[in-house]
Design a protein around this motif. Structure first.
Motif: not given
Length: 102
Positions: A31-32, A34, A36, A41, A51-52, A54-55, A58-59, A62
């Motif tokens: 998560l760091r 990515a 988040i 999460l 996840p949202s 946005d997340n 991000r995932l 990643w």
């Protein structure tokens, strides 16, 4: 394609596989990396909670992909890529043309 939704289990599995490949010990580090902030999460994702938006982006970043198709399914199971492209064929250019002709 009614009932299509995010396959949280498939996304979690892909993240866990990549985490092991990169030899990362825990989810907090994933998560760091990515970007988040919330430490729970991935736990929630493993429990089937999506996840949202946005997340999710991000995932995917990643993971090194922008392809969401492997993580979309319906009540009948995973969707084939062709099924994802059978929706309306409205493109941004077509929308702009409709807007300007009114």
């Amino acid at each position: 394609m009614t009932g299509a939704h995010l396959d949280c289990e498939a996304l979690y599995t892909a993240i866990d596989r990549e985490r092991r490949k990169r030899r990362i010990r825990g989810n907090r580090e994933v998560l760091r990396q990515a970007g988040i902030g919330g430490p729970s999460l991935l736990t929630r994702l493993g429990q089937g909670h999506g996840p949202s938006a946005d997340n999710l982006i991000r995932l995917l970043a990643w993971l090194g992909t922008t392809d969401l198709a492997p993580f979309i399914c319906s009540e009948d199971g995973p969707l084939m890529t062709e099924q994802l492209h059978t929706g309306p064929a409205t493109k941004p250019a077509q929308l702009a043309t409709k807007e300007t002709t009114r």
